[in-house]
Write an enzyme that holds these catalytic residues in place. Sequence first.
Site, PDB file in Angstrom:
ATOM      1  N   THR A  94       1.693   9.919   4.361  1.00  0.00           N
ATOM      2  CA  THR A  94       0.722  10.867   3.810  1.00  0.00           C
ATOM      3  C   THR A  94      -0.631  10.750   4.492  1.00  0.00           C
ATOM      4  OG1 THR A  94       0.460   9.208   2.111  1.00  0.00           O
ATOM      5  CG2 THR A  94       1.676  11.193   1.503  1.00  0.00           C
ATOM      6  N   GLU A 146      -0.050  -3.333   4.676  1.00  0.00           N
ATOM      7  CA  GLU A 146      -1.190  -2.409   4.769  1.00  0.00           C
ATOM      8  C   GLU A 146      -1.271  -1.722   6.123  1.00  0.00           C
ATOM      9  OE1 GLU A 146      -3.700  -0.800   3.832  1.00  0.00           O
ATOM     10  OE2 GLU A 146      -4.008  -1.417   1.772  1.00  0.00           O
ATOM     11  N   ASP A 147      -1.629  -0.442   6.120  1.00  0.00           N
ATOM     12  CA  ASP A 147      -1.856   0.270   7.388  1.00  0.00           C
ATOM     13  C   ASP A 147      -3.338   0.470   7.657  1.00  0.00           C
ATOM     14  OD1 ASP A 147      -2.205   2.215   5.308  1.00  0.00           O
ATOM     15  OD2 ASP A 147      -2.105   3.772   6.852  1.00  0.00           O
ATOM     16  N   LYS A 180      -8.881   5.406   6.253  1.00  0.00           N
ATOM     17  CA  LYS A 180      -7.637   4.915   5.649  1.00  0.00           C
ATOM     18  C   LYS A 180      -7.949   3.824   4.627  1.00  0.00           C
ATOM     19  CE  LYS A 180      -4.464   6.154   9.347  1.00  0.00           C
ATOM     20  NZ  LYS A 180      -3.574   5.688  10.423  1.00  0.00           N
ATOM     21  N   ASP A 196       0.878  -1.159   0.000  1.00  0.00           N
ATOM     22  CA  ASP A 196       0.000   0.000   0.000  1.00  0.00           C
ATOM     23  C   ASP A 196       0.927   1.223   0.000  1.00  0.00           C
ATOM     24  OD1 ASP A 196      -2.346   1.640   0.451  1.00  0.00           O
ATOM     25  OD2 ASP A 196      -1.649   1.813   2.526  1.00  0.00           O
ATOM     26  N   LEU A 197       0.404   2.382  -0.345  1.00  0.00           N
ATOM     27  CA  LEU A 197       1.250   3.580  -0.398  1.00  0.00           C
ATOM     28  C   LEU A 197       1.121   4.459   0.855  1.00  0.00           C
ATOM     29  CD1 LEU A 197       3.100   5.536  -2.126  1.00  0.00           C
ATOM     30  CD2 LEU A 197       0.975   6.616  -2.831  1.00  0.00           C
ATOM     31  N   ASP A 198      -0.081   5.052   1.003  1.00  0.00           N
ATOM     32  CA  ASP A 198      -0.302   6.020   2.078  1.00  0.00           C
ATOM     33  C   ASP A 198      -0.240   5.339   3.440  1.00  0.00           C
ATOM     34  OD1 ASP A 198      -0.964   8.420   0.446  1.00  0.00           O
ATOM     35  OD2 ASP A 198      -2.625   7.176  -0.235  1.00  0.00           O
ATOM     36  N   LYS A 225     -11.103  -0.869  -1.909  1.00  0.00           N
ATOM     37  CA  LYS A 225     -10.902  -1.663  -0.705  1.00  0.00           C
ATOM     38  C   LYS A 225     -12.097  -1.396   0.220  1.00  0.00           C
ATOM     39  CE  LYS A 225      -5.896  -0.767  -1.029  1.00  0.00           C
ATOM     40  NZ  LYS A 225      -4.736  -0.050  -0.475  1.00  0.00           N
ATOM     41  N   SER A 250      -2.630   0.638  -4.361  1.00  0.00           N
ATOM     42  CA  SER A 250      -3.124   1.800  -3.611  1.00  0.00           C
ATOM     43  C   SER A 250      -4.470   2.261  -4.138  1.00  0.00           C
ATOM     44  CB  SER A 250      -2.115   2.944  -3.740  1.00  0.00           C
ATOM     45  OG  SER A 250      -2.671   4.160  -3.283  1.00  0.00           O
ATOM     46  N   ALA A 251      -5.289   2.797  -3.237  1.00  0.00           N
ATOM     47  CA  ALA A 251      -6.584   3.350  -3.641  1.00  0.00           C
ATOM     48  C   ALA A 251      -6.430   4.765  -4.194  1.00  0.00           C
ATOM     49  CB  ALA A 251      -7.524   3.375  -2.442  1.00  0.00           C
ATOM     50  N   SER A 252      -5.235   5.328  -4.041  1.00  0.00           N
ATOM     51  CA  SER A 252      -5.056   6.745  -4.362  1.00  0.00           C
ATOM     52  C   SER A 252      -4.879   6.999  -5.849  1.00  0.00           C
ATOM     53  CB  SER A 252      -3.837   7.298  -3.630  1.00  0.00           C
ATOM     54  OG  SER A 252      -3.564   8.618  -4.069  1.00  0.00           O
ATOM     55  N   LYS A 253      -5.541   8.060  -6.321  1.00  0.00           N
ATOM     56  CA  LYS A 253      -5.357   8.484  -7.709  1.00  0.00           C
ATOM     57  C   LYS A 253      -4.081   9.308  -7.845  1.00  0.00           C
ATOM     58  CE  LYS A 253     -10.140   8.093  -9.008  1.00  0.00           C
ATOM     59  NZ  LYS A 253     -11.422   8.673  -9.335  1.00  0.00           N
ATOM     60  N   ASN A 254      -3.482   9.642  -6.723  1.00  0.00           N
ATOM     61  CA  ASN A 254      -2.220  10.404  -6.731  1.00  0.00           C
ATOM     62  C   ASN A 254      -1.005   9.500  -6.569  1.00  0.00           C
ATOM     63  OD1 ASN A 254      -3.372  13.169  -6.725  1.00  0.00           O
ATOM     64  ND2 ASN A 254      -4.206  12.532  -4.747  1.00  0.00           N
TER      65      ASN A 254
HETATM   66  C1  G6P Z   1      -5.491   5.924   0.185  1.00  0.00           C
HETATM   67  C2  G6P Z   1      -5.627   6.657   1.493  1.00  0.00           C
HETATM   68  C3  G6P Z   1      -7.014   7.238   1.653  1.00  0.00           C
HETATM   69  C4  G6P Z   1      -7.398   8.037   0.426  1.00  0.00           C
HETATM   70  C5  G6P Z   1      -7.349   7.157  -0.809  1.00  0.00           C
HETATM   71  C6  G6P Z   1      -7.671   7.933  -2.079  1.00  0.00           C
HETATM   72  O1  G6P Z   1      -6.109   4.695   0.302  1.00  0.00           O
HETATM   73  O2  G6P Z   1      -5.361   5.811   2.584  1.00  0.00           O
HETATM   74  O3  G6P Z   1      -7.018   8.055   2.795  1.00  0.00           O
HETATM   75  O4  G6P Z   1      -8.693   8.576   0.555  1.00  0.00           O
HETATM   76  O5  G6P Z   1      -6.036   6.626  -0.928  1.00  0.00           O
HETATM   77  O6  G6P Z   1      -6.638   8.852  -2.313  1.00  0.00           O
HETATM   78  P1  G6P Z   1      -6.662  10.026  -3.361  1.00  0.00           P
HETATM   79  O7  G6P Z   1      -5.231  10.500  -3.382  1.00  0.00           O
HETATM   80  O8  G6P Z   1      -7.070   9.452  -4.676  1.00  0.00           O
HETATM   81  O9  G6P Z   1      -7.620  11.031  -2.882  1.00  0.00           O
HETATM   82 MG    MG Z   2      -2.723   3.164   3.535  1.00  0.00          MG
END
Ligand code: G6P
Ligand code: MG
Length: 217
Positions: free
Chosen positions: A16, A168-169, A44, A8-10, A144, A113-117
């Site tokens: 972050t 994973e955190d 999270k 996982d990333l964040d 997730k 990761s779920a993040s688009k960043n």
């Molecule tokens: C990760 C973080 C979440 C966040 C999600 C989407 O899973 O743990 O806190 O909401 O990514 O991230 P984003 O950068 O796309 O908003």
């Molecule tokens: Mg995380």
Amino acid sequence: GYSGFIFDLDGVIVDTAKYHYLAWRKTAQSLGFDLSLAQNENLKGVSRERSLRLILEWGQTQIDEDTFKTLMEQKNTDYLAHIAQMGPGDVLPKVQETLLFLKGAGAKIALGSASKNARLILDKMKLSPLFDAIVDGNDVTAPKPDPEVFLTAAQHLGVPAEHCVVFEDAKAGVTAANSGGMYSVGIGKKEDLGHAHTVFRDFNEMPQVFLKGLMEA
Ligand code: G6P
Ligand code: MG
């Protein structure tokens, strides 16, 4: 033995999670209520859209779809302002060493990761070249705790899910890894991540023999 290692990333590679919290807290406060750290535990690993839906539920607030979109964009702008200052020095302790150790041992490494960043952040940390596959919030439809993000990562690695380990955190992330049939390693507190197969506070606490053991299992 385990040969695919999915990170996982964040909150695992970079800290972050605190910036997601600060940005969402600002959103909540702009709507007239607060966001607690305990509530944040449940955000999270949760997608941006679902996070805002939960926050609105907790604050018992209803808004129209346009406002919803505006708040999501504002949150991301605030979040990106926090991470603009980050660089390779912000990679969490022992993460790079762990990646290099696994790579040196012939394991395959993915980001889930779920993040688009995620790609942006991994590039900023100069870690992208260490990953054999990157799967993020732009690549999956089911967030997730659905295992889709990890199953897709395993597929890209060409490693069966049963031979993959997930770091994973997030509660939702550990659940996702477990339901995907993977070995879950929680990074954080046992109180939050009791459903993981093993929990370490951070990578400093994870001995190399543990990783070796997984590869030889
Ligand atoms: C990760 C973080 C979440 C966040 C999600 C989407 O899973 O743990 O806190 O909401 O990514 O991230 P984003 O950068 O796309 O908003
Ligand atoms: Mg995380």
